[in-house]
Design a protein around this motif. Structure first.
Motif, PDB file in Angstrom:
ATOM      1  N   HIS A 137      -2.443   2.985  -1.030  1.00  0.00           N
ATOM      2  CA  HIS A 137      -1.665   1.837  -1.501  1.00  0.00           C
ATOM      3  C   HIS A 137      -0.217   2.283  -1.723  1.00  0.00           C
ATOM      4  CE1 HIS A 137      -0.341  -1.427  -4.206  1.00  0.00           C
ATOM      5  NE2 HIS A 137      -1.284  -2.136  -3.620  1.00  0.00           N
ATOM      6  N   PRO A 138       0.748   1.370  -1.579  1.00  0.00           N
ATOM      7  CA  PRO A 138       2.139   1.755  -1.867  1.00  0.00           C
ATOM      8  C   PRO A 138       2.325   2.412  -3.229  1.00  0.00           C
ATOM      9  CG  PRO A 138       2.085  -0.412  -0.843  1.00  0.00           C
ATOM     10  CD  PRO A 138       0.655  -0.021  -1.081  1.00  0.00           C
ATOM     11  N   LEU A 139       1.508   2.037  -4.221  1.00  0.00           N
ATOM     12  CA  LEU A 139       1.615   2.656  -5.543  1.00  0.00           C
ATOM     13  C   LEU A 139       1.252   4.136  -5.504  1.00  0.00           C
ATOM     14  CD1 LEU A 139       0.158  -0.159  -7.792  1.00  0.00           C
ATOM     15  CD2 LEU A 139       2.491   0.738  -7.881  1.00  0.00           C
ATOM     16  N   ASP A 140       0.272   4.522  -4.647  1.00  0.00           N
ATOM     17  CA  ASP A 140      -0.066   5.937  -4.482  1.00  0.00           C
ATOM     18  C   ASP A 140       1.154   6.710  -3.996  1.00  0.00           C
ATOM     19  OD1 ASP A 140      -2.926   5.999  -5.053  1.00  0.00           O
ATOM     20  OD2 ASP A 140      -3.184   4.854  -3.204  1.00  0.00           O
ATOM     21  N   VAL A 141       1.831   6.144  -3.004  1.00  0.00           N
ATOM     22  CA  VAL A 141       2.974   6.829  -2.398  1.00  0.00           C
ATOM     23  C   VAL A 141       4.150   6.862  -3.362  1.00  0.00           C
ATOM     24  CG1 VAL A 141       4.509   6.920  -0.408  1.00  0.00           C
ATOM     25  CG2 VAL A 141       2.179   6.056  -0.133  1.00  0.00           C
ATOM     26  N   LEU A 142       4.379   5.768  -4.075  1.00  0.00           N
ATOM     27  CA  LEU A 142       5.485   5.735  -5.028  1.00  0.00           C
ATOM     28  C   LEU A 142       5.297   6.787  -6.115  1.00  0.00           C
ATOM     29  CD1 LEU A 142       8.091   4.378  -6.023  1.00  0.00           C
ATOM     30  CD2 LEU A 142       6.646   2.816  -7.349  1.00  0.00           C
TER      31      LEU A 142
END
Length: 306
Positions: free
Chosen positions: A83-88
């Motif tokens: 998820h984008p939150l993982d990457v952020l």
């Protein structure tokens, strides 16, 4: 029963052992290097700092190039459901050059940072829309800029709210977004905006108090038909003419009787806006990259109780 790191490296290569299986031997750089070449995406994102601090990832190294390629590989990202939150979270921690706890330090490799930036945008393409009419109310009070989300190292509540706003803006067709504090703050967030642009927009209307009932009052007054309200806040809310749940009850009486509520409290406080007996409300305390899938499931399934 391994007696030294040479044997451990061989075992890793032969049996594709994860790093959790070699806890007693992770003081050796060679062990980490062997682990690196077969690390799945989630493990790689979590261990970028460690791999850089011990020299496995270094500027112009083959490992750094391979890491960057894997981080920005849309096939790997999709398979791992990143998820984008993982990457952020990985990007923020890695760019800081030190761990959130302990004494681990490193000098970030620029190609790794660039790959993380690319991966962040790629991951939005894997998210399934709900197809529902959504009203997002994002807490824009000053407390959202402080603290850290336990499930997302390096990510503040405001930043997580910005990502969730981007997910809705980019993937949904029928949605509206407002900022909520002491009053309603219009937020000019568009699907084409990047994360830093969204964050700047959300920082324009900083209030000193939070009245989350305003979101329901707005929908009632405007006569909007909303399938689900999503409140993203640290839940430091104590002001307003009515409790948010009472405002939701009034909305249901006047507009959509089965409107659902997702109340995502990024930090744990003594405040809540959800009545425990209400089956059409989902109360989240804390947040991580698994939460968006839970929200999607709750909003879309026919009976949210199961």
């Amino acid at each position: 029963r391994a007696t030294g790191w040479v044997e451990v490296v061989r075992l890793i290569a032969d049996h594709r052992l994860p790093h959790e299986a070699v806890e007693g031997h992770k003081q050796h750089r060679e062990v980490w290097e062997a682990l690196f070449w077969q690390m799945p995406p989630h493990a790689l994102l979590r261990n970028l700092g460690k791999l850089t601090s011990i020299g496995v990832l270094a500027p112009f190294s083959n490992a750094a190039k391979a890491a960057a390629d894997r981080i920005a590989d849309d096939v790997l990202l999709r398979r791992a459901r990143i998820h984008p939150l993982d990457v952020l979270s990985a990007l923020n921690v890695y760019s800081e050059g030190h761990g959130m706890r302990g004494s681990l330090e490193w000098e970030p490799v620029k190609t790794i940072q660039g790959a993380l930036e690319e991966a962040f945008d790629l991951c939005f393409g894997f998210i399934e829309p709900t197809g529902k009419r959504l009203l997002l109310a994002v807490d824009v009070s000053c407390s959202m800029q402080a603290g850290e989300i336990a499930g997302l190292p390096g990510v503040k509540p405001q930043a997580a709210a910005a990502v969730m706003a981007m997910v809705t803006a980019r993937k949904e067709r029928d949605w509206h977004l407002v900022g909520v504090a002491d009053r309603i703050y219009p937020l000019a967030i568009q699907p084409t905006m990047g994360w830093r642009q969204v964050l700047r927009e959300m920082s324009k209307g900083i209030g000193t108090s939070t009245d989350l009932s305003l979101a329901f009052d707005l929908a009632t007054g405007k006569e909007w038909d909303v399938d689900a309200f999503c409140l993203y806040s640290d839940m430091e809310t104590w002001v307003g003419r009515s409790h948010p749940f009472e405002a939701l009850r009034q909305y249901r009486q006047h507009r959509v009787s089965n409107a659902r509520l997702v109340a995502a409290a990024f930090t744990a406080t003594s405040q809540t806006v959800v009545a425990p007996e209400d089956d059409l409300c989902l109360n989240l305390i804390g947040f991580d990259s698994a939460a968006p899938a839970l929200i999607h499931d709750f909003v879309t399934r026919d009976d949210p109780r199961f």
